[in-house]
Scaffold this active site. Structure first.
Site, PDB file in Angstrom:
ATOM      1  N   ALA A 145       0.979  -1.225   0.043  1.00  0.00           N
ATOM      2  CA  ALA A 145      -0.090   0.038  -0.043  1.00  0.00           C
ATOM      3  C   ALA A 145       0.818   1.196   0.046  1.00  0.00           C
ATOM      4  O   ALA A 145       0.622   1.948  -0.757  1.00  0.00           O
ATOM      5  CB  ALA A 145      -1.023  -0.100   1.100  1.00  0.00           C
ATOM      6  N   ARG A 184      -5.181   0.272  -8.962  1.00  0.00           N
ATOM      7  CA  ARG A 184      -5.469  -1.011  -7.841  1.00  0.00           C
ATOM      8  C   ARG A 184      -6.465  -0.379  -6.755  1.00  0.00           C
ATOM      9  O   ARG A 184      -6.365   0.947  -6.462  1.00  0.00           O
ATOM     10  CB  ARG A 184      -4.210  -1.518  -7.212  1.00  0.00           C
ATOM     11  CG  ARG A 184      -3.397  -2.340  -8.237  1.00  0.00           C
ATOM     12  CD  ARG A 184      -2.330  -3.141  -7.297  1.00  0.00           C
ATOM     13  NE  ARG A 184      -2.840  -4.204  -6.573  1.00  0.00           N
ATOM     14  CZ  ARG A 184      -2.127  -5.027  -5.781  1.00  0.00           C
ATOM     15  NH1 ARG A 184      -0.836  -4.702  -5.392  1.00  0.00           N
ATOM     16  NH2 ARG A 184      -2.740  -6.055  -5.045  1.00  0.00           N
ATOM     17  N   ASP A 229      -4.202  -2.427   4.177  1.00  0.00           N
ATOM     18  CA  ASP A 229      -4.153  -1.836   2.894  1.00  0.00           C
ATOM     19  C   ASP A 229      -5.230  -0.887   2.923  1.00  0.00           C
ATOM     20  O   ASP A 229      -5.104   0.381   2.269  1.00  0.00           O
ATOM     21  CB  ASP A 229      -4.437  -2.740   1.684  1.00  0.00           C
ATOM     22  CG  ASP A 229      -3.345  -3.463   1.307  1.00  0.00           C
ATOM     23  OD1 ASP A 229      -3.048  -4.584   1.869  1.00  0.00           O
ATOM     24  OD2 ASP A 229      -2.718  -3.184   0.114  1.00  0.00           O
ATOM     25  N   ASN A 249      -6.429  -6.201   4.537  1.00  0.00           N
ATOM     26  CA  ASN A 249      -4.969  -6.704   4.296  1.00  0.00           C
ATOM     27  C   ASN A 249      -4.892  -7.956   3.382  1.00  0.00           C
ATOM     28  O   ASN A 249      -6.186  -8.490   3.008  1.00  0.00           O
ATOM     29  CB  ASN A 249      -4.374  -6.837   5.613  1.00  0.00           C
ATOM     30  CG  ASN A 249      -2.748  -7.105   5.479  1.00  0.00           C
ATOM     31  OD1 ASN A 249      -2.167  -6.359   4.689  1.00  0.00           O
ATOM     32  ND2 ASN A 249      -2.154  -8.049   5.786  1.00  0.00           N
TER      33      ASN A 249
HETATM   34  O1  MRU Z   1      -1.194  -7.328  -3.100  1.00  0.00           O
HETATM   35  P1  MRU Z   1       0.107  -6.708  -2.466  1.00  0.00           P
HETATM   36  O2  MRU Z   1       1.268  -7.345  -2.577  1.00  0.00           O
HETATM   37  O3  MRU Z   1       0.278  -5.275  -2.946  1.00  0.00           O
HETATM   38  O4  MRU Z   1      -0.487  -6.788  -0.990  1.00  0.00           O
HETATM   39  C1  MRU Z   1       0.304  -6.114  -0.108  1.00  0.00           C
HETATM   40  C2  MRU Z   1      -0.395  -6.380   1.176  1.00  0.00           C
HETATM   41  O5  MRU Z   1      -1.272  -6.603   1.518  1.00  0.00           O
HETATM   42  C3  MRU Z   1       0.501  -5.524   2.548  1.00  0.00           C
HETATM   43  O6  MRU Z   1       0.455  -6.351   3.737  1.00  0.00           O
HETATM   44  C4  MRU Z   1      -0.278  -4.147   2.911  1.00  0.00           C
HETATM   45  O7  MRU Z   1      -0.037  -3.415   1.453  1.00  0.00           O
HETATM   46  C5  MRU Z   1       0.744  -3.588   3.732  1.00  0.00           C
HETATM   47  S1  MRU Z   1       2.212  -2.982   3.365  1.00  0.00           S
HETATM   48  C6  MRU Z   1       3.143  -2.285   4.284  1.00  0.00           C
END
Ligand code: MRU
Length: 355
Positions: free
Chosen positions: A55, A96, A239, A249
């Site tokens: 995120a 996204r 997220d 998340n």
């Molecule tokens: O699909 P992604 O890899 O972008 O998902 C990431 C996550 O779910 C993380 O846990 C979240 O973004 C926190 S990152 C500090």
């Protein structure tokens, strides 16, 4: 397994030589390759295909992309650049859906755009750099708060990758783990995180770059791990956090938090305030990204005559009542609910007015 050259810090996103440099996360850990992006379309593609992910890192990449967009629009249209940049900002916002840091960063850049006269690049770049630096500072602060809460805890489990690769640097959940390891935390478990394997490919690699040992488990070994009494805390990023503390998340976080409650294990969510969406009263309103079923389906089931389909939601929502602490750079909300989150919101806004 490839090691980064010594003295080269792990940076998912970097502004270098007037362009956006990203570390392509699709091929880690086998291949460490960087791409140099010069257009919004390239950044949108990098976000959608998960070359850059996590995120906060998505938000930072989008902020730098606005600088690229402004440069292009100003070169093409001169003083009319503001009329054309909105479309580019919208493209980024749609790249996204779940991570709110993306629109949070774009809103900040858009508000600044309103105030700029003349060539916009240097002012927008200063703001993007600020967003980036603030994220690193927030992670360092959360690392201390989170490690304070862990106290003498000896073993934790993390899910997905919420480290330097997912942020401006240092990481949210992994920031807490880094900080706790420097104080004596002994055992870090990481889930594989199917289907994209953020845990297996990114988290354990990232920890190894820092000399931190970790133990990889399959996602479903987590129940047995807890039943065996092997961990005290689950530590994850987020997220999007709703105003009542419900937290979106990586898919599987809800299952982990449910199992944790069953086994007396605690759950900590670590995220900067830029991940809180104060406009949503609960997690039910969070848009959950569904990715291409082909990410899941083996080749042999991908033909037209296949009777096998796949359902691939990549996030889930953990209700606030399953979370023991939400750690932000503005403070910690224990046993989060609407009231606790409101207190955080008002102390955070007082602090930011004082700055
Ligand atoms: O699909 P992604 O890899 O972008 O998902 C990431 C996550 O779910 C993380 O846990 C979240 O973004 C926190 S990152 C500090």
């Amino acid at each position: 397994m490839q090691k980064l050259p010594l003295n080269r810090q792990l940076q998912a996103v970097e502004w270098r030589n007037s362009e956006l440099t990203i570390l392509d996360q699709r091929y880690l850990p086998e291949v460490v390759s960087y791409h140099h992006l010069r257009t919004v379309e390239q950044v949108v593609n990098a976000i959608q295909t998960m070359q850059v992910r996590g995120a906060p890192a998505i938000g930072i990449a989008a902020a730098y992309a606005v600088v690229l967009a402004a440069r292009h629009c100003f070169a093409q249209h001169g003083d009319g650049w503001k009329q054309t940049i909105a479309k580019q900002v919208n493209l980024l916002a749609d790249s996204r859906p779940t991570a709110v840091n993306l629109v949070w960063a774009l809103d900040k850049m858009s508000a600044l755009i309103e105030t700029i006269q003349g060539d916009p690049e240097s002012k927008l770049l200063a703001m993007a750099r600020q967003i980036h630096q603030d994220d690193i500072d927030a992670n360092l602060t959360m690392g201390i708060y989170g490690a304070d809460i862990l106290g003498k805890c000896t073993a934790v489990l993390t899910h997905c990758n919420a480290g330097a690769l997912a942020t401006g640097g240092y990481g949210t959940a992994l920031g807490v783990i880094r900080s706790a390891c420097s104080r004596g935390l002994q055992q870090v478990y990481a889930t594989e995180t199917r289907p994209w394997l953020q845990g297996a490919r990114l988290t354990v690699w990232e920890l190894q770059q820092d000399g931190i040992a970790s133990t990889l488990i399959t996602d479903l070994a987590s129940g047995y791990l807890m039943q065996q009494g092997k961990i005290d805390w689950i530590i994850v990023g987020a997220d999007r956090i709703a105003a009542n503390g419900d937290t979106a998340n990586k898919i599987g976080t809800y299952a982990l938090a449910t199992l944790a409650r069953q086994h007396g294990v605690k759950t900590m969510v670590v995220a900067p305030c830029s991940t809180i969406d104060w406009t949503l009263i609960s997690g039910e309103m969070i848009a959950i990204e569904q990715r291409d079923p082909m990410e899941l389906l083996p080749d042999s089931y991908q033909g037209d005559d296949s009777l096998v389909t796949a359902w691939n939601p990549v996030f889930d929502v953990t209700p606030a009542h399953l979370i023991d602490a939400i750690v932000t750079e503005r403070g910690v909300v224990f046993k989060p609910d609407e009231n606790g989150m409101k207190k955080l919101q008002s102390s955070a806004s007082q602090e930011s007015q004082a700055e």
